[in-house]
Motif scaffolding. Structure first.
Motif, PDB file in Angstrom:
ATOM      1  N   ALA A   1      11.011  13.725  55.041  1.00  0.00           N
ATOM      2  CA  ALA A   1      10.484  12.962  53.909  1.00  0.00           C
ATOM      3  C   ALA A   1       9.486  13.841  53.179  1.00  0.00           C
ATOM      4  CB  ALA A   1       9.810  11.678  54.384  1.00  0.00           C
ATOM      5  N   ALA A   2       9.669  14.022  51.869  1.00  0.00           N
ATOM      6  CA  ALA A   2       8.828  14.989  51.172  1.00  0.00           C
ATOM      7  C   ALA A   2       8.617  14.642  49.709  1.00  0.00           C
ATOM      8  CB  ALA A   2       9.437  16.381  51.276  1.00  0.00           C
ATOM      9  N   TRP A   3       7.435  14.990  49.224  1.00  0.00           N
ATOM     10  CA  TRP A   3       7.113  14.947  47.796  1.00  0.00           C
ATOM     11  C   TRP A   3       7.013  16.357  47.232  1.00  0.00           C
ATOM     12  CZ3 TRP A   3       2.396  11.150  48.333  1.00  0.00           C
ATOM     13  CH2 TRP A   3       2.867   9.832  48.405  1.00  0.00           C
ATOM     14  N   VAL A   4       7.661  17.326  47.866  1.00  0.00           N
ATOM     15  CA  VAL A   4       7.529  18.723  47.447  1.00  0.00           C
ATOM     16  C   VAL A   4       8.881  19.360  47.149  1.00  0.00           C
ATOM     17  CG1 VAL A   4       5.323  19.087  48.614  1.00  0.00           C
ATOM     18  CG2 VAL A   4       7.451  19.483  49.866  1.00  0.00           C
ATOM     19  N   TYR A   5       9.914  18.554  46.920  1.00  0.00           N
ATOM     20  CA  TYR A   5      11.235  19.080  46.586  1.00  0.00           C
ATOM     21  C   TYR A   5      11.327  19.215  45.069  1.00  0.00           C
ATOM     22  CZ  TYR A   5      12.857  17.933  51.348  1.00  0.00           C
ATOM     23  OH  TYR A   5      13.030  17.844  52.710  1.00  0.00           O
ATOM     24  N   LYS A   6      11.393  20.432  44.591  1.00  0.00           N
ATOM     25  CA  LYS A   6      11.374  20.703  43.150  1.00  0.00           C
ATOM     26  C   LYS A   6      12.793  20.930  42.612  1.00  0.00           C
ATOM     27  CE  LYS A   6       6.925  20.625  43.503  1.00  0.00           C
ATOM     28  NZ  LYS A   6       6.072  21.789  43.217  1.00  0.00           N
ATOM     29  N   GLY A   7      13.019  20.477  41.399  1.00  0.00           N
ATOM     30  CA  GLY A   7      14.276  20.758  40.720  1.00  0.00           C
ATOM     31  C   GLY A   7      15.360  19.731  40.930  1.00  0.00           C
ATOM     32  N   GLU A   8      15.433  19.157  42.127  1.00  0.00           N
ATOM     33  CA  GLU A   8      16.490  18.191  42.411  1.00  0.00           C
ATOM     34  C   GLU A   8      16.081  17.291  43.568  1.00  0.00           C
ATOM     35  OE1 GLU A   8      21.272  18.494  42.491  1.00  0.00           O
ATOM     36  OE2 GLU A   8      20.278  19.638  44.077  1.00  0.00           O
ATOM     37  N   GLU A   9      16.348  16.025  43.447  1.00  0.00           N
ATOM     38  CA  GLU A   9      16.078  15.070  44.521  1.00  0.00           C
ATOM     39  C   GLU A   9      17.146  15.188  45.603  1.00  0.00           C
ATOM     40  OE1 GLU A   9      15.976  10.211  44.788  1.00  0.00           O
ATOM     41  OE2 GLU A   9      14.826  11.185  43.196  1.00  0.00           O
TER      42      GLU A   9
END
Length: 338
Positions: free
Chosen positions: A236-244
């Motif tokens: 579980a993360a709020w640090v995935y950039k560019g695409e969910e």
């Protein structure tokens, strides 16, 4: 069907993107009250669609014409409001995580039992078509014995989603209790309970605040084990950039099941010989694509039909318990029994 009157408590992003529009799709439901600590938000919807506006949920609960409420507030208020709403004779749909402590979750369940009213937790991932088909597939034994799994829910964070942006309560540990684990991880824990039809017995967790300001987690990975011996990971993360990433893969003795891993086919089964079955089913909800979750529809159907809700307080408690034990695991740096 008799008309049901609903009140919305907390008119933030989850209410305005999910709860309010999904209630409005149902012909036999009227939203008659909106409540928010920032009353202008509540008043805006009351003026646009009709109904009363409040800045205090206690006043809303005194309205005997209201049959049910959606609780869309910061996490630390879930238990307090839910217990008062159930005691006041309202059915309750509560956002996840259902509470910030095991004790509060148990008090919510007790209040629902004592009141005779429904308590449902808004774990919407169960209701996507790919996940419903996967549950059926697994229950029929198509994968045989389950060996392992990987489930992930991550995006760049709630700044663009929350009505308060970077100043959102999501980043305040006092009000949120947990960060990405409560916003996203608890969805995947509940989903795996649903798909595998069993709960977890052990958890080992690494939990970090990698980027976001504040003290809540924004990047967490769990190793989980079920009673039957399946082991896997949840991220579980709020640090995935560019695409969910909102995907799940399950590995069994007869093949692999991939859910929401492909942009076109969101249900893919590959058997031992490499033969593939792929289906285009309803898209999973994302911050950018607000499709209907089915949660509100199932909640209302249960009330009207006098049937148990599909995600009850015990389900919510089971998922919260994993999160609480994961926090213990990360603090003590060891695997913890659930």
């Amino acid at each position: 069907m008799a008309q049901l009157n609903v009140g919305i408590i907390g008119v933030g992003s989850i209410a305005t993107h999910r709860h309010i529009p999904e209630y409005q799709l149902l012909e036999d439901v009227n939203i008659v009250a909106y409540c928010d600590i920032v009353q202008e938000r509540a008043s805006e919807y009351a003026e646009q669609f009709g109904g009363k506006s409040y800045d205090n949920y206690k006043a809303l609960l005194q309205d005997d014409s209201i049959d049910a409420v959606s609780i869309c507030t910061p996490n630390y208020l879930h238990a307090e409001i839910a217990i008062e709403a159930l005691t006041a004779g309202k059915h309750v749909l509560c956002e996840k995580p259902m509470a910030t402590t095991i004790e509060d979750a148990e008090r919510m369940i007790e209040a629902a039992t004592n009141s005779g009213k429904q308590l449902m937790i808004a774990q919407n991932q169960r209701f996507t078509e790919a996940h419903e088909l996967a549950r059926e597939t697994l229950s029929q034994g198509k994968l045989g014995k389950i060996y392992s799994f990987k489930t992930t829910f991550g995006h760049a964070g709630p700044e663009s989603w929350s009505v308060d942006g970077a100043n959102s309560w999501f980043f305040d540990k006092r009000r949120a209790f947990i960060g990405a684990m409560g916003d996203l991880g608890v969805h995947k824990i509940d989903l795996m309970h649903y798909l595998l039809n069993e709960t977890f017995t052990e958890v080992g967790a690494m939990i970090e605040t990698s980027e976001k300001e504040g003290t809540v987690d924004d990047n967490a990975v769990f190793i989980l084990k079920t009673k039957s011996g399946a082991i896997g990971t949840m991220s579980a993360a709020w640090v995935y950039k560019g695409e969910e990433d909102n995907s799940t893969i399950i590995y069994g003795e007869k093949g692999i099941l991939k859910l929401n891993t492909d942009s076109e086919f969101n249900y893919i089964f590959i058997d031992e010989e490499g033969n593939k079955e792929a289906y285009k089913l309803g898209k999973i909800q994302t911050n950018d694509a607000q499709t209907s979750t089915g949660t509100i529809e199932r909640f209302i159907e249960a009330i009207q039909g006098g049937q148990p809700v599909p995600v009850d307080g015990q389900d919510g408690l089971a998922s919260l318990n994993v999160i609480v034990k994961a926090l213990q695991s990360a603090q003590e740096k060891k695997v913890v029994k659930i």
